[in-house]
Design an enzyme around this catalytic site. Structure first.
Site, mmCIF file in Angstrom:
data_model
loop_
_atom_site.group_PDB
_atom_site.id
_atom_site.type_symbol
_atom_site.label_atom_id
_atom_site.label_comp_id
_atom_site.label_asym_id
_atom_site.label_seq_id
_atom_site.Cartn_x
_atom_site.Cartn_y
_atom_site.Cartn_z
ATOM 1 C CG ASP A 33 -2.543 0.352 0.675
ATOM 2 O OD1 ASP A 33 -1.951 1.760 0.233
ATOM 3 O OD2 ASP A 33 -3.417 0.016 1.427
ATOM 4 C CE1 TYR A 152 -13.014 3.498 -8.684
ATOM 5 C CE2 TYR A 152 -14.806 2.310 -9.176
ATOM 6 C CZ TYR A 152 -14.203 2.339 -8.066
ATOM 7 O OH TYR A 152 -14.570 0.931 -7.696
ATOM 8 C CE LYS A 156 -12.124 -0.082 -9.286
ATOM 9 N NZ LYS A 156 -10.615 -0.697 -9.006
#
Length: 258
Positions: A33, A152, A156
């Site tokens: 991360d 976004y 995806k």
């Protein structure tokens, strides 16, 4: 049997909940991360993508049993293209040799129910062509014309299509490595909490992602599906985008595609 997992986006949200679940079951989890992780990396950059792969090999001893590519960004910034699509693909492609050395290897990426929303084909097509510069330019063009909201879902949608194309190839199915995506609906995470805290934005979220079964999800409700898809029990599921969305996809698309 204990397995070794690598999870990106492991410091919060779905990644953290899944890492916790796996550790409670005796598995080893290498978390990646931006901070608070075994591997600190910004998957928007090529250098840090390479760093992730290199450190994963070092920390895992050269083998992984499963990879969960969960790092992602919401919002209207072109940077989401680099993280959500190119970062995820680089993670899976870069770690595939470590999976090939593992036992009963499995891989999953976190997509989204927004992958079935109308999206910007210029962004998705450039991403699938592997042209990050063009995809970023298309994303910036979307922002400039007031359509940044499409970024976004476009990332995806491209990711879901990449999974379908890639999972059945010699490097994945041919090597005995199931590769899938999950498509959550609205999950209450640090990424979505600011939107859900605004009554106006929450209304938009609920209109675009209707979830008749139990409403918004919690990360811990998503973790069991990721756990199963990356377990040895999953012997035949590959190339699938598994919706875990409280019914949103069924509401949005109905039965017209069957």
């Amino acid at each position: 049997m204990s397995r070794t997992y690598l999870i990106t986006g492991a410091a919060s949200g779905i990644g953290k909940a899944t890492a916790t679940r796996l550790k409670e079951r005796g598995h080893t989890v290498i978390g990646a991360d931006l901070k608070d992780a075994d591997i600190v990396a910004d998957l928007a950059t090529a250098d840090d993508r390479a760093h992730l792969v290199r450190r994963a090999g070092e920390l895992s001893g050269g083998r992984l049993d499963a990879v969960i590519a969960g790092a992602g960004l919401a919002g209207f910034a072109p940077r989401a293209v680099s993280v959500n699509y190119f970062g995820a693909v680089a993670t899976l492609e870069g770690l595939r040799p470590l999976l090939a050395a593992g036992e009963n290897p499995r891989a999953v990426v976190i997509a989204s129910v927004t992958s079935v929303h109308p999206h910007d084909t210029a962004i998705a097509d450039a991403a699938l062509a592997g042209d990050e510069e063009a995809a970023l330019a298309a994303a910036q063009a979307a922002v400039d014309r007031g359509a940044g909201y499409a970024i976004y879902g476009s990332t995806k949608a491209a990711l879901a299509r990449w999974i379908r194309r890639t999972a059945v190839t010699a490097d994945w199915a041919g090597a005995g490595i199931p590769l899938n995506a999950i498509a959550p609906g609205t999950v209450v995470t640090p990424m979505t909490e600011p939107m859900l805290a605004s009554p106006d934005l929450r209304k938009i979220v609920d209109e675009t992602v209707p979830m008749p079964l139990h409403g918004h999800a919690r990360p811990a409700q998503i973790a069991p599906l990721l756990t199963w898809l990356t377990s040895p029990e999953n012997e035949l599921v590959t190339g699938q985008v598994v919706f875990i969305d409280g019914g949103a996809d069924a509401v949005l698309r109905g039965d017209g595609t069957w």
